[in-house]
Design an enzyme around this catalytic site. Structure first.
Site, PDB file in Angstrom:
ATOM      1  N   CYS A 185       0.844  -1.194   0.000  1.00 16.51           N
ATOM      2  CA  CYS A 185       0.000   0.000   0.000  1.00 16.51           C
ATOM      3  C   CYS A 185       0.878   1.242   0.000  1.00 16.51           C
ATOM      4  O   CYS A 185       2.087   1.167   0.214  1.00 16.51           O
ATOM      5  CB  CYS A 185      -0.876  -0.001   1.230  1.00 16.51           C
ATOM      6  N   HIS A 195      -3.301 -12.057   4.837  1.00 19.52           N
ATOM      7  CA  HIS A 195      -3.422 -10.967   5.822  1.00 19.52           C
ATOM      8  C   HIS A 195      -4.761 -10.921   6.559  1.00 19.52           C
ATOM      9  O   HIS A 195      -5.055  -9.929   7.215  1.00 19.52           O
ATOM     10  CB  HIS A 195      -3.174  -9.600   5.138  1.00 19.52           C
ATOM     11  N   ASP A 205       3.410  -9.958   9.009  1.00 23.65           N
ATOM     12  CA  ASP A 205       4.114  -9.980   7.725  1.00 23.65           C
ATOM     13  C   ASP A 205       5.145  -8.846   7.676  1.00 23.65           C
ATOM     14  O   ASP A 205       6.303  -9.055   7.341  1.00 23.65           O
ATOM     15  CB  ASP A 205       3.074  -9.836   6.600  1.00 23.65           C
ATOM     16  N   TYR A 210      -6.187 -13.177  -3.962  1.00 24.77           N
ATOM     17  CA  TYR A 210      -5.572 -12.741  -2.700  1.00 24.77           C
ATOM     18  C   TYR A 210      -6.251 -13.422  -1.516  1.00 24.77           C
ATOM     19  O   TYR A 210      -7.415 -13.163  -1.227  1.00 24.77           O
ATOM     20  CB  TYR A 210      -5.701 -11.218  -2.622  1.00 24.77           C
TER      21      TYR A 210
END
Ligand code: ADP
Ligand code: SF4
Length: 692
Positions: free
Chosen positions: A31, A173, A266, A170
């Protein structure tokens, strides 16, 4: 210079479905706080990574439909053809430099509140959304699942038409529907999408098959999958379901992008996780698939990267933060310029950009996020202007960056520091978990040492007379700031009674200089709310003292929510036996005793404390500036040189801001911008005619 043959393996091409990556450097999705609102800025930032040699450059998570609207966060979007055009800007910039462009499609399920679209939130089961918003997701029906699959497929086609080479499914997360379906914590369904692992993986499998069918002839299909949530039996675990899922889907994606979940695990900061710390979780993946595997680990050392490939852990070296700190990391390895690599320090200031909805920034790379807005390039400066010489006083992060960057412009630079240089970066690097901060100084001092135009004089205290006598064309005062000793901060606007006479009162400056309390109990009062208060409490507790950390904030080190460390800091301090007291403001101090006041009730609490450490706010060390400029800056115009103060000496802030300030000063010497004009280009909303 040529590259060391040891690193050849990093430059071998590799096939990802129908496309070929030119080498093993892969910028995984990250991001940037700009997202769909700043498409030109994003395109220029991603293009810089491609120019720097990365073989694959990915977007951040990219919403596929208005029912997955992540406001207030700013991520990529691919809702329609208009979004496709915006993302194509990035693809073109990435292709210009010979890299592959990847897009991480996402439907966020109950991770969003749909604050913008105001559509009902779709989730795997009826459950509250992930934030504290008073919103619940509604359990998806079969019709909803069919819709999500259709939206994903349509987005994949739009991505292909925008020119993307790799399209993601995806499941990472804990942020996306596929992962919510897989998770036993979230999935309470009784149909063929719930219950057994095979059922919970069904949506991920279908999305992979749909994507292959829709675009697989032209695009590689990637699966981003979190193999371990570090939650033991409550989560996906690499020794259990994580491995089973990789085995079930082994050959379905064209590339496996594997990591641990959640994002805080992560992208763990250097304070809580070392380089390569994910290996123990992801190393099994290559044993289960013949497809290439990419993974991350804040890799900045080419030897560590080569070891990952040689030992069969990874095929491609994934990076978000190392590519932010140094977009030219692959080129530098290729050109044998290892000592020029600007290594990530693992501070997560970049991550804070996303959490605070601000354009990305980086402690080590001041040009990050400024590629389009200010046309800044991380590896080249604007040519020298009309003048020649610059004196920089103070070699902390601001002064070092200014001197290094001015040297690159071709100025004759003199850099003086009364100590050895490095300023607060070096001082704070002595604290527990912050050793990597030393890299801020080491990189710049190393570069300055190789630049003939910059002379660095450690051990040289400057005063107003010596500066006047020096006779430079420009002078930058970068003398930093001092922590206050009187308790004034955010919550306390006037000096706290008793601070001036306290016999055992310390500040952060004392602690970093090695002057620590040797007698407890110690009270650390933190009205700064970033990392220092918590780090100092940790240091003192580790030395065996009884420590209480008091803060007027809602929790210890509150701002570190933005660097995703707060929960770890709190856990560590509690495990070390530190007593924590939040929402308490310093009221009065006396030898052996401290009074704090409850923010809510005003009730005074009496605490025993022999030693007191204040981490409240800082006073700029600007005496030198005003000695030259005059108290009201009245002599500024008459000086035979231009005079500026930069970094903490101007306005104390983060190390990232000091570096940025030093860099901006260096860019603008001889071309000071008009202060009445916006100093960068902006991305503005379209104006539609009224009623249009
Ligand atoms: P910043 O973060 O803005 O770079 P720092 O506090 O980290 O600020 O660094 C300031 C540096 O300035 C320190 O290394 C300090 O030793 C140096 N310094 C302060 N006053 C003087 C002075 N009068 N002459 C030379 N160096 C100075
Ligand atoms: Fe690394 Fe910090 Fe830069 Fe992020 S901000 S890339 S963690 S140095």
């Amino acid at each position: 210079m040529t590259r060391d043959s040891r690193y050849d393996v990093l430059f071998e091409p590799i096939q990802i479905g129908p496309v070929t990556a030119r080498n093993r450097f892969y910028q995984v999705p990250h991001c940037n706080g700009m997202g769909h609102t700043m498409p030109n800025s994003v395109a220029a930032m991603r293009g810089m990574k491609a120019e720097g040699g990365w073989a694959v450059v990915a977007t951040e998570e990219c919403d596929i439909h208005p029912s997955s609207d992540v406001l207030p966060y700013r991520e990529a979007r691919l809702w329609d053809l208009d979004d496709q055009k915006r993302l194509a800007l990035m693809v073109d910039r990435v292709h210009e430099h010979g890299a592959l462009a990847a897009v991480e499609l996402v439907h966020s399920g109950h991770n969003v509140s749909n604050n913008y679209s105001r559509l009902p939130v779709l989730g795997v089961s009826d459950s509250p959304v992930n934030s504290f918003d008073p919103v619940q997701a509604c359990a998806m029906t079969h019709r909803d699942i069919a819709s999500v699959r259709r939206w994903h497929r349509q987005a994949a086609i739009r991505a292909r038409d925008a020119g993307f080479d790799i399209v993601y499914v995806y499941a990472g997360h804990d942020l996306s529907l596929p992962m919510h379906f897989i998770s036993r914590r979230h999935n309470r369904r009784g149909d063929e999408y719930g219950g057994s692992l095979e059922n919970r993986v069904r949506l991920t499998r279908e999305l992979l098959e749909d994507t292959h069918e829709a675009v697989g002839d032209t695009c590689g299909v990637a699966l981003r999958f979190a193999v371990d949530e570090l939650l033991g039996d409550d989560g996906i675990c690499s020794a259990g379901e994580g491995r089973e899922i990789v085995e079930m889907l082994a050959e379905l994606p064209d590339i496996w992008d594997v990591n641990v979940s959640d994002w805080a695990n992560d992208s763990v900061t250097a304070r809580f996780g070392e380089e390569g710390n994910q290996e123990r979780y992801v190393s099994f993946v290559k044993q289960c698939t013949s497809k290439p595997v990419v993974g991350v680990g804040r890799f900045t050392s080419p030897d560590a990267m080569v070891a990952q490939i040689r030992r069969g852990v990874l095929d491609m070296i994934g990076a978000a933060r190392p590519s932010i700190a140094d977009p030219f990391l692959p080129r530098k390895i290729e050109q044998g310029r290892i000592e020029d690599i600007r290594e990530c320090i693992g501070c997560n200031i970049c991550v804070a950009g996303d959490w605070t909805q601000s354009p990305i920034r980086c402690t080590q790379n001041p040009t990050m996020g400024e590629e389009w807005r200010r046309s800044w390039h991380p590896e080249s400066m604007n040519p020298r202007g009309a003048s020649k010489t610059v004196l920089v006083v103070g070699a902390g992060p601001a002064g070092l960056e200014a001197a290094m960057s001015l040297g690159r412009r071709g100025y004759e630079v003199t850099l003086a520091d009364r100590d050895q240089g490095g300023g607060r970066a070096v001082a704070e690097a002595r604290l527990p978990g912050l050793a990597s901060y030393q890299r801020v100084a080491d990189y710049r001092i190393g570069q300055i040492g190789r630049c003939a135009d910059v002379r660095f004089y450690p051990g040289s205290a400057m005063d107003a007379n010596s500066i006047r006598e020096f006779g430079a064309d420009h002078v930058a005062i970068a003398t930093g700031a001092q922590w206050r000793r009187d308790g004034v901060g955010r919550a306390t606007w006037q000096p706290v009674a008793g601070c001036d006479t306290h016999p055992a009162l310390y500040t952060s400056d004392d602690i970093t200089a090695g002057r620590s309390p040797d007698e407890g109990p110690v009270l650390v009062y933190d009205d700064d709310h970033y990392y220092l208060g918590g780090v100092i409490a940790e240091l003192l507790a580790a030395s065996g003292l009884a420590v209480t950390l008091v803060t007027p904030g809602p929790e210890v080190s509150h701002w570190t929510q933005n660097t995703m460390e707060q929960h770890r800091i709190e856990q560590r301090l509690l495990e070390m036996g530190v007593t924590l007291a939040a929402k308490q403001t310093l009221a009065a101090v006396s030898p052996g005793h401290v009074q704090t006041r409850c923010n809510a009730t005003g009730q005074v609490v009496h605490r025993d404390a022999v030693s007191l450490v204040l981490v409240t706010s800082r006073v700029p060390d600007n005496a030198l500036y005003f000695a030259l400029a005059g108290e009201d800056e009245s002599r500024l115009a008459d000086l035979p040189f231009s005079l500026m103060r930069i970094g903490d000496c101007m306005a104390p802030s983060t190390i990232a801001q000091a570096v940025y300030d030093g860099h901006r000063f260096a860019r603008e010497v001889d071309e000071r911008p008009d202060p009445d004009v916006v100093p960068f280009q902006r991305e503005q909303s379209l104006i539609h005619p009224l009623g249009g």
